[in-house]
Design a protein around this motif. Structure first.
Motif, PDB file in Angstrom:
ATOM      1  N   MET A  22      -9.323  13.005 -33.827  1.00 40.33           N
ATOM      2  CA  MET A  22     -10.702  13.337 -33.477  1.00 40.33           C
ATOM      3  C   MET A  22     -11.304  12.285 -32.567  1.00 40.33           C
ATOM      4  O   MET A  22     -11.962  12.589 -31.565  1.00 40.33           O
ATOM      5  CB  MET A  22     -11.562  13.486 -34.734  1.00 40.33           C
ATOM      6  CG  MET A  22     -11.422  14.824 -35.431  1.00 40.33           C
ATOM      7  SD  MET A  22     -12.735  15.112 -36.650  1.00 40.33           S
ATOM      8  CE  MET A  22     -14.138  15.354 -35.573  1.00 40.33           C
ATOM      9  N   ALA A  23     -11.089  11.013 -32.904  1.00 36.66           N
ATOM     10  CA  ALA A  23     -11.680   9.930 -32.114  1.00 36.66           C
ATOM     11  C   ALA A  23     -11.109   9.889 -30.701  1.00 36.66           C
ATOM     12  O   ALA A  23     -11.845   9.731 -29.721  1.00 36.66           O
ATOM     13  CB  ALA A  23     -11.440   8.593 -32.815  1.00 36.66           C
ATOM     14  N   ALA A  24      -9.785  10.035 -30.573  1.00 33.59           N
ATOM     15  CA  ALA A  24      -9.147   9.914 -29.262  1.00 33.59           C
ATOM     16  C   ALA A  24      -9.493  11.068 -28.334  1.00 33.59           C
ATOM     17  O   ALA A  24      -9.533  10.899 -27.110  1.00 33.59           O
ATOM     18  CB  ALA A  24      -7.633   9.823 -29.437  1.00 33.59           C
ATOM     19  N   PHE A  25      -9.763  12.257 -28.896  1.00 26.38           N
ATOM     20  CA  PHE A  25      -9.978  13.442 -28.067  1.00 26.38           C
ATOM     21  C   PHE A  25     -11.454  13.796 -27.878  1.00 26.38           C
ATOM     22  O   PHE A  25     -11.785  14.697 -27.119  1.00 26.38           O
ATOM     23  CB  PHE A  25      -9.231  14.627 -28.687  1.00 26.38           C
ATOM     24  CG  PHE A  25      -9.132  15.831 -27.787  1.00 26.38           C
ATOM     25  CD1 PHE A  25      -8.552  15.735 -26.525  1.00 26.38           C
ATOM     26  CD2 PHE A  25      -9.607  17.062 -28.195  1.00 26.38           C
ATOM     27  CE1 PHE A  25      -8.468  16.838 -25.687  1.00 26.38           C
ATOM     28  CE2 PHE A  25      -9.521  18.181 -27.375  1.00 26.38           C
ATOM     29  CZ  PHE A  25      -8.949  18.067 -26.114  1.00 26.38           C
ATOM     30  N   GLN A  26     -12.354  13.060 -28.548  1.00 27.77           N
ATOM     31  CA  GLN A  26     -13.769  13.410 -28.477  1.00 27.77           C
ATOM     32  C   GLN A  26     -14.316  13.396 -27.053  1.00 27.77           C
ATOM     33  O   GLN A  26     -14.995  14.328 -26.625  1.00 27.77           O
ATOM     34  CB  GLN A  26     -14.591  12.440 -29.327  1.00 27.77           C
ATOM     35  CG  GLN A  26     -14.531  12.708 -30.806  1.00 27.77           C
ATOM     36  CD  GLN A  26     -15.336  13.932 -31.207  1.00 27.77           C
ATOM     37  OE1 GLN A  26     -16.219  14.380 -30.492  1.00 27.77           O
ATOM     38  NE2 GLN A  26     -15.012  14.480 -32.358  1.00 27.77           N
ATOM     39  N   LEU A  27     -14.047  12.321 -26.327  1.00 23.65           N
ATOM     40  CA  LEU A  27     -14.593  12.207 -24.976  1.00 23.65           C
ATOM     41  C   LEU A  27     -14.042  13.289 -24.060  1.00 23.65           C
ATOM     42  O   LEU A  27     -14.768  13.889 -23.271  1.00 23.65           O
ATOM     43  CB  LEU A  27     -14.290  10.825 -24.393  1.00 23.65           C
ATOM     44  CG  LEU A  27     -15.164   9.688 -24.918  1.00 23.65           C
ATOM     45  CD1 LEU A  27     -14.649   8.359 -24.411  1.00 23.65           C
ATOM     46  CD2 LEU A  27     -16.615   9.888 -24.507  1.00 23.65           C
ATOM     47  N   THR A  28     -12.742  13.535 -24.171  1.00 28.18           N
ATOM     48  CA  THR A  28     -12.138  14.596 -23.369  1.00 28.18           C
ATOM     49  C   THR A  28     -12.752  15.935 -23.725  1.00 28.18           C
ATOM     50  O   THR A  28     -13.064  16.753 -22.848  1.00 28.18           O
ATOM     51  CB  THR A  28     -10.619  14.652 -23.614  1.00 28.18           C
ATOM     52  OG1 THR A  28     -10.062  13.370 -23.365  1.00 28.18           O
ATOM     53  CG2 THR A  28      -9.958  15.660 -22.702  1.00 28.18           C
ATOM     54  N   ALA A  29     -12.941  16.173 -25.013  1.00 28.97           N
ATOM     55  CA  ALA A  29     -13.516  17.439 -25.462  1.00 28.97           C
ATOM     56  C   ALA A  29     -14.939  17.606 -24.950  1.00 28.97           C
ATOM     57  O   ALA A  29     -15.345  18.705 -24.541  1.00 28.97           O
ATOM     58  CB  ALA A  29     -13.486  17.510 -26.985  1.00 28.97           C
TER      59      ALA A  29
END
Length: 447
Positions: A67-74
């Motif tokens: 969740m943390a690693a993909f939040q910005l991309t999402a």
């Protein structure tokens, strides 16, 4: 030069009612519940899946880190692809991954599906603040943020309650299987109620290198904190992962600074209030919510409570959040938001100090009540500030930044508290973290 958003695309043509909020709150509740519901089920998972301690740690951290690693991309993807589409896709994928978790035949499959849950959760969670900002204005927006904050905070602390009931009843697999009907209902409400009318989007290239570097940095950081005590803080392996985290973070910053269409627009942090919001969000997660994992273990291992009784012991924290969240959302526009954040963090620090020296659940209850009130004020206020930016086309990015910080705070807090030798020291570190956050946010958000 960015063209201004056409007036006709700023808001839906008519008030959307509260059904969009119902879908958003249901999604937030599922996501945050899954962050802690696993805590009381780990022992049963270990026995049924013949899993080791390392497997159990990654059942927790695989979800959080993804969740943390993909939040910005999402968040950036939602700004470009459409928030409604991103949200609904995330709900569908999260529901499918929950089913796979519930049917997992071994630890490897469970960990893999937890990672998929985290990725899907990021796609959902990164859009929730932006969707509220898009759907509601004025007092209705403040109330919506309050309800969302209440849902997020109460889900985190209700996780052990729900988990305990399910583990003691139908079994640990149902902590995942219960998401299937809930996800289907959320998907149906969201598809029917979320507005199709969104701010104009400009096609841009997706930043692939940024998310990779951020994932490397976060994974290396959490691995260092989790394993540093066992391997030795001065060991070659610990130093290697520490340096890897730092180098990856520096490279991530450099890449985002040089890109024309970055995943993270670093100019957002020129706004002191925006930066203070991230500090406050990190502080709440790292100081109190990460601590709950170890309080839960203390209840079960130290006081020999059942899973269900352990969950019920968190009600003194849950109830004040339920009561204070909507109230704070309704009045936040009448008071300085910076003052609300720094004051609530200072109260949180005092609440954690009250928990020191506890030898029974009743000793913790007064501090939990005060902490619940502080979180009930802080969470909706921070949510509103996170998306209070001039360019609405970057709402998804701003929301993604805040949600990333929340997940990082939770993961770092869990890892850091795991290296603490005594319960008394754990509470001291939590209180010091909250007080430091209060001081920094007061400095950054002063008028």
């Amino acid at each position: 030069m960015i063209d201004p958003i056409p007036t006709a695309t700023r808001r839906p043509l008519s008030p959307p009612g509260w059904w969009p909020l119902a879908a958003i709150v249901a999604a937030v509740f599922m996501l945050m519940l899954d962050a802690t519901v696993v805590t009381v089920a780990l022992a049963r998972m270990r026995d049924d899946l013949h899993a080791g301690l390392g497997d159990l740690q990654w059942v927790m951290n695989g979800y959080t880190l993804a969740m943390a690693a993909f939040q910005l991309t999402a968040g950036s993807l939602a700004d470009r692809w459409g928030r409604r589409r991103s949200f609904l896709t995330g709900v569908a994928l999260f529901t499918a991954a929950s089913l796979a978790c519930g049917l997992a035949p071994n630890a490897a499959v469970l960990i893999t599906m937890r990672v998929v849950q985290g990725l899907a959760g990021a796609l959902m969670f990164a859009t929730t603040l932006a969707l509220i900002a898009q759907c509601y204005t004025g007092r209705r927006r403040g109330l919506a943020f309050g309800v969302r904050g209440m849902a997020a905070g109460s889900a985190v602390v209700l996780g052990p309650v729900v988990g305990g009931a399910l583990v003691s009843g139908p079994g640990w697999r149902w902590i995942f299987l219960v998401n299937v009907p809930a996800g289907a209902l959320t998907l149906a409400i969201g598809a029917a109620a979320l507005p199709r009318h969104e701010p104009a989007r400009t096609p841009r290239r997706i930043d692939a290198l940024g998310p990779f570097l951020l994932a490397v940095a976060l994974t290396a950081l959490v691995f260092t904190l989790l394993r540093g005590e066992d391997q030795g803080w001065g060991s070659a392996r610990t130093l290697t992962t520490s340096v890897a985290a730092l180098v990856a973070l520096l490279l991530f910053t450099a890449v985002e600074h040089r890109r024309r269409d970055p995943m993270l627009d670093l100019s957002l942090f020129r706004d002191r209030v925006f930066t203070g919001t991230q500090v406050g969000s990190f502080t709440v997660q790292a100081s109190i919510f990460a601590m709950l994992v170890y309080v839960s273990l203390w209840f079960q291992d130290g006081l020999h409570y059942t899973a269900l009784k352990t969950g019920l012991c968190f009600l003194p924290l849950v109830v004040p959040i339920l009561l204070a969240g909507p109230l704070a959302g309704a009045i936040m526009d009448r008071l300085p938001k910076g003052l609300l954040v720094s004051a609530s963090l200072a109260v949180l620090a005092a609440a954690i100090v009250l928990m020191r020296g506890s030898t029974a659940w009743t000793d913790l209850a007064p501090g939990m009540l005060l902490a619940g009130l502080a979180c009930g004020v802080a969470l909706p206020t921070l949510g509103a500030l996170a998306v209070d930016i001039p360019d609405e086309r970057h709402l998804g990015m701003a929301s993604g930044v805040n949600n990333t910080v929340l997940q990082i705070g939770f993961a770092v807090g869990i890892a850091a508290y795991g290296a603490v030798a005594s319960q008394d020291t754990l509470f001291l570190i939590g209180a010091a973290s909250a007080l430091t956050g209060a001081a920094i946010t007061a400095l950054l958000m002063r008028s």
